[in-house]
Design a protein around this motif. Structure first.
Motif, PDB file in Angstrom:
ATOM      1  N   GLY A  95     -17.598  51.704  -1.089  1.00  0.00           N
ATOM      2  CA  GLY A  95     -17.440  50.644  -2.086  1.00  0.00           C
ATOM      3  C   GLY A  95     -17.981  51.053  -3.444  1.00  0.00           C
ATOM      4  N   VAL A  96     -19.172  51.666  -3.433  1.00  0.00           N
ATOM      5  CA  VAL A  96     -19.765  52.143  -4.691  1.00  0.00           C
ATOM      6  C   VAL A  96     -18.941  53.299  -5.266  1.00  0.00           C
ATOM      7  CG1 VAL A  96     -21.803  53.235  -5.715  1.00  0.00           C
ATOM      8  CG2 VAL A  96     -22.080  51.398  -4.050  1.00  0.00           C
ATOM      9  N   MET A  97     -18.428  54.157  -4.409  1.00  0.00           N
ATOM     10  CA  MET A  97     -17.663  55.310  -4.868  1.00  0.00           C
ATOM     11  C   MET A  97     -16.355  54.916  -5.542  1.00  0.00           C
ATOM     12  SD  MET A  97     -16.156  58.516  -2.635  1.00  0.00           S
ATOM     13  CE  MET A  97     -17.766  58.942  -1.996  1.00  0.00           C
ATOM     14  N   TYR A  98     -15.686  53.893  -4.995  1.00  0.00           N
ATOM     15  CA  TYR A  98     -14.371  53.513  -5.512  1.00  0.00           C
ATOM     16  C   TYR A  98     -14.425  52.437  -6.593  1.00  0.00           C
ATOM     17  CZ  TYR A  98     -12.328  56.167  -1.666  1.00  0.00           C
ATOM     18  OH  TYR A  98     -11.971  57.172  -0.817  1.00  0.00           O
ATOM     19  N   SER A  99     -15.563  51.764  -6.750  1.00  0.00           N
ATOM     20  CA  SER A  99     -15.654  50.691  -7.752  1.00  0.00           C
ATOM     21  C   SER A  99     -15.374  51.148  -9.181  1.00  0.00           C
ATOM     22  CB  SER A  99     -17.025  50.011  -7.667  1.00  0.00           C
ATOM     23  OG  SER A  99     -18.074  50.936  -7.896  1.00  0.00           O
ATOM     24  N   ILE A 138     -21.115  52.579  10.219  1.00  0.00           N
ATOM     25  CA  ILE A 138     -20.008  51.915   9.544  1.00  0.00           C
ATOM     26  C   ILE A 138     -20.471  51.069   8.354  1.00  0.00           C
ATOM     27  CG2 ILE A 138     -18.157  50.215   9.801  1.00  0.00           C
ATOM     28  CD1 ILE A 138     -17.531  52.833  11.123  1.00  0.00           C
ATOM     29  N   LEU A 139     -21.560  50.324   8.519  1.00  0.00           N
ATOM     30  CA  LEU A 139     -22.041  49.446   7.448  1.00  0.00           C
ATOM     31  C   LEU A 139     -22.441  50.254   6.216  1.00  0.00           C
ATOM     32  CD1 LEU A 139     -22.779  46.589   6.523  1.00  0.00           C
ATOM     33  CD2 LEU A 139     -25.058  46.946   7.518  1.00  0.00           C
ATOM     34  N   SER A 140     -23.199  51.308   6.431  1.00  0.00           N
ATOM     35  CA  SER A 140     -23.652  52.142   5.316  1.00  0.00           C
ATOM     36  C   SER A 140     -22.490  52.891   4.687  1.00  0.00           C
ATOM     37  CB  SER A 140     -24.706  53.139   5.803  1.00  0.00           C
ATOM     38  OG  SER A 140     -25.135  53.959   4.752  1.00  0.00           O
ATOM     39  N   LEU A 141     -21.577  53.385   5.535  1.00  0.00           N
ATOM     40  CA  LEU A 141     -20.414  54.114   5.028  1.00  0.00           C
ATOM     41  C   LEU A 141     -19.534  53.210   4.177  1.00  0.00           C
ATOM     42  CD1 LEU A 141     -18.800  56.747   5.014  1.00  0.00           C
ATOM     43  CD2 LEU A 141     -17.643  55.981   7.095  1.00  0.00           C
ATOM     44  N   THR A 142     -19.370  51.963   4.601  1.00  0.00           N
ATOM     45  CA  THR A 142     -18.582  50.995   3.827  1.00  0.00           C
ATOM     46  C   THR A 142     -19.208  50.756   2.453  1.00  0.00           C
ATOM     47  OG1 THR A 142     -17.895  49.900   5.878  1.00  0.00           O
ATOM     48  CG2 THR A 142     -17.601  48.678   3.823  1.00  0.00           C
ATOM     49  N   ALA A 143     -20.539  50.650   2.427  1.00  0.00           N
ATOM     50  CA  ALA A 143     -21.242  50.447   1.150  1.00  0.00           C
ATOM     51  C   ALA A 143     -21.084  51.655   0.240  1.00  0.00           C
ATOM     52  CB  ALA A 143     -22.720  50.170   1.415  1.00  0.00           C
ATOM     53  N   VAL A 144     -21.195  52.849   0.814  1.00  0.00           N
ATOM     54  CA  VAL A 144     -21.041  54.079   0.029  1.00  0.00           C
ATOM     55  C   VAL A 144     -19.638  54.178  -0.556  1.00  0.00           C
ATOM     56  CG1 VAL A 144     -20.939  56.606   0.167  1.00  0.00           C
ATOM     57  CG2 VAL A 144     -22.837  55.379   1.231  1.00  0.00           C
ATOM     58  N   LEU A 193     -21.591  64.568  -1.722  1.00  0.00           N
ATOM     59  CA  LEU A 193     -21.250  63.150  -1.807  1.00  0.00           C
ATOM     60  C   LEU A 193     -21.739  62.554  -3.127  1.00  0.00           C
ATOM     61  CD1 LEU A 193     -20.040  60.677  -0.451  1.00  0.00           C
ATOM     62  CD2 LEU A 193     -22.216  60.327   0.745  1.00  0.00           C
ATOM     63  N   SER A 194     -22.935  62.944  -3.557  1.00  0.00           N
ATOM     64  CA  SER A 194     -23.493  62.433  -4.805  1.00  0.00           C
ATOM     65  C   SER A 194     -22.656  62.862  -6.010  1.00  0.00           C
ATOM     66  CB  SER A 194     -24.933  62.922  -4.990  1.00  0.00           C
ATOM     67  OG  SER A 194     -25.766  62.469  -3.961  1.00  0.00           O
ATOM     68  N   LEU A 195     -22.268  64.134  -6.048  1.00  0.00           N
ATOM     69  CA  LEU A 195     -21.505  64.650  -7.193  1.00  0.00           C
ATOM     70  C   LEU A 195     -20.123  64.010  -7.283  1.00  0.00           C
ATOM     71  CD1 LEU A 195     -22.423  68.455  -7.139  1.00  0.00           C
ATOM     72  CD2 LEU A 195     -23.231  66.696  -8.725  1.00  0.00           C
ATOM     73  N   THR A 196     -19.536  63.707  -6.140  1.00  0.00           N
ATOM     74  CA  THR A 196     -18.247  63.015  -6.145  1.00  0.00           C
ATOM     75  C   THR A 196     -18.384  61.643  -6.793  1.00  0.00           C
ATOM     76  OG1 THR A 196     -17.586  64.159  -4.116  1.00  0.00           O
ATOM     77  CG2 THR A 196     -16.337  62.194  -4.714  1.00  0.00           C
ATOM     78  N   MET A 197     -19.475  60.951  -6.489  1.00  0.00           N
ATOM     79  CA  MET A 197     -19.712  59.634  -7.069  1.00  0.00           C
ATOM     80  C   MET A 197     -20.081  59.748  -8.556  1.00  0.00           C
ATOM     81  SD  MET A 197     -21.783  57.877  -3.903  1.00  0.00           S
ATOM     82  CE  MET A 197     -21.883  56.260  -4.630  1.00  0.00           C
ATOM     83  N   VAL A 198     -20.851  60.773  -8.914  1.00  0.00           N
ATOM     84  CA  VAL A 198     -21.205  60.988 -10.323  1.00  0.00           C
ATOM     85  C   VAL A 198     -19.945  61.215 -11.152  1.00  0.00           C
ATOM     86  CG1 VAL A 198     -22.370  62.535 -11.952  1.00  0.00           C
ATOM     87  CG2 VAL A 198     -23.517  61.863  -9.842  1.00  0.00           C
ATOM     88  N   ILE A 219     -28.169  59.291 -12.061  1.00  0.00           N
ATOM     89  CA  ILE A 219     -29.322  58.754 -11.329  1.00  0.00           C
ATOM     90  C   ILE A 219     -28.913  57.706 -10.297  1.00  0.00           C
ATOM     91  CG2 ILE A 219     -31.451  57.427 -11.576  1.00  0.00           C
ATOM     92  CD1 ILE A 219     -31.738  58.737 -14.372  1.00  0.00           C
ATOM     93  N   ILE A 220     -28.060  56.767 -10.689  1.00  0.00           N
ATOM     94  CA  ILE A 220     -27.709  55.649  -9.796  1.00  0.00           C
ATOM     95  C   ILE A 220     -26.998  56.126  -8.525  1.00  0.00           C
ATOM     96  CG2 ILE A 220     -26.293  53.560  -9.580  1.00  0.00           C
ATOM     97  CD1 ILE A 220     -26.953  52.971 -12.519  1.00  0.00           C
ATOM     98  N   PRO A 221     -25.880  56.877  -8.621  1.00  0.00           N
ATOM     99  CA  PRO A 221     -25.208  57.284  -7.373  1.00  0.00           C
ATOM    100  C   PRO A 221     -26.034  58.229  -6.514  1.00  0.00           C
ATOM    101  CG  PRO A 221     -24.149  58.297  -9.287  1.00  0.00           C
ATOM    102  CD  PRO A 221     -25.111  57.296  -9.811  1.00  0.00           C
TER     103      PRO A 221
END
Length: 321
Positions: A187-191, A179-185, A102-107, A147-149
């Motif tokens: 959101g950060v991933m697609y921003s 659901i709340l945490s997944l939505t935040a993740v 999950l982290s590498l996808t966001m990176v 570092i951030i993601p």
């Protein structure tokens, strides 16, 4: 309901025919090998060619490293999962793989956004480019894109104290976030994609505006070509990542039970494929990368061509004498 679905998927995974086991394992293995070797070759090309060792290509190296880590740390576990038919590794390994993937996808998304911003300033705002993208700033932002993601994902997992579990449908370990945490993740991933779309749209407008200006086209030809190459990498990534995301969403939120296993596995295969495409794009669209790839993959042929050229020159010199 989730437990029952998990049991059914485990049974489906174990009851596969030998042909399906071999096919699935072979396909995932090929993607793993191509991703690993291809991105190592990208790093080697940048190391070998002085023209490619410019600071802006640090982002390309950073993106290649995410794919190398996917291929070396995440994909082998899925290959083993598919080959054996069950998860045979420790719980700690499962948690590590789930967080890393999950982290590498966001990176990757953050790094592509930085690449888009780099091209935006180079083509659209060239006067500000040197001030914004100093070598030190490039290194710093490339590190922050890691570092951030990664920090965000780790905190999201540990704050909600969720356990990573092997998923037989995906043949990977996943963390079932609330659901709340997944939505935040998500959101950060697609921003970062909003930044990417904005930057390449502005680049397109700038190039289109100067289509008739031959002087501008000539002086910016290299930058425009690099921008096109990096845009193709984004399109390639999104074309694989988007259908996989749709499958994940359908399975997790709309159809948690009775979802075909091969469709869920296809989503993971598409995600893994995103790590294998960039070396082909660089080799096809960038001459410097292509030449370095040829030198490495066909050293004898390249050496013989060089010797032939030198012999021809010597013969011409001798003839003149």
């Amino acid at each position: 309901m989730y437990w029952e679905n998990s049991v059914n998927l485990k049974s489906a995974l174990k009851d596969r025919s030998l042909a399906i086991v071999v096919t699935e394992t072979t396909m995932f293995t090929l993607v793993m090998i191509i991703s690993f070797l291809g991105n190592l070759l990208v790093c080697y090309a940048v190391y070998r060619n002085p023209r490619l060792r410019n600071p802006s290509n640090y982002y390309i190296i950073s993106l290649a490293l995410t794919d190398i880590l996917q291929a070396s740390c995440s994909m082998p576990f899925s290959v083993a999962y598919l080959a054996i038919g069950e998860w045979s590794f420790a719980t700690a390994a499962c948690a590590f793989i789930a967080i890393l993937k999950l982290s590498l996808t966001m990176v990757s998304a953050f790094t592509m956004a930085l690449m888009a911003l780099n091209r935006y300033y180079k083509v659209v705002k060239p006067r500000k480019y040197q001030a914004v993208f100093k070598p030190r700033n490039i290194v710093t932002t490339a590190l922050l894109a890691w570092i951030i993601p990664m920090t965000f994902v780790i905190l999201s997992v540990f704050v909600f104290d969720e356990e990573a579990k092997p998923n037989p449908g995906y043949a990977i370990c996943v963390v079932q976030l609330p659901i709340l945490s997944l939505t935040a993740v998500l959101g950060v991933m697609y921003s970062p994609y909003f930044i990417i779309v904005f930057c390449y749209w502005k680049i397109y407008r700038k190039v289109k505006m100067h289509n008739a200006n031959l002087s501008w086209q000539s002086s910016n030809a290299v930058d425009v070509k690099v921008s096109k190459t990096l845009f193709v990498t984004v399109v390639s990534f999104v074309s694989l990542f988007l259908p996989a995301s749709i499958i994940f969403t359908l399975r997790e939120f709309l159809l948690p039970t009775g979802f075909p296993r091969f469709v869920a596995l296809l989503a993971v295969f598409l995600i893994f494929m995103t790590s294998s495409t960039n070396p082909f794009i660089y080799g096809y669209m960038n001459r410097a990368f292509r030449n370095e790839f040829k030198k490495f993959l066909m050293p004898k042929r390249h050496h013989s061509v060089a010797e032939g050229g030198a012999t021809g020159q010597n013969q011409r010199r001798g003839h003149r004498c």
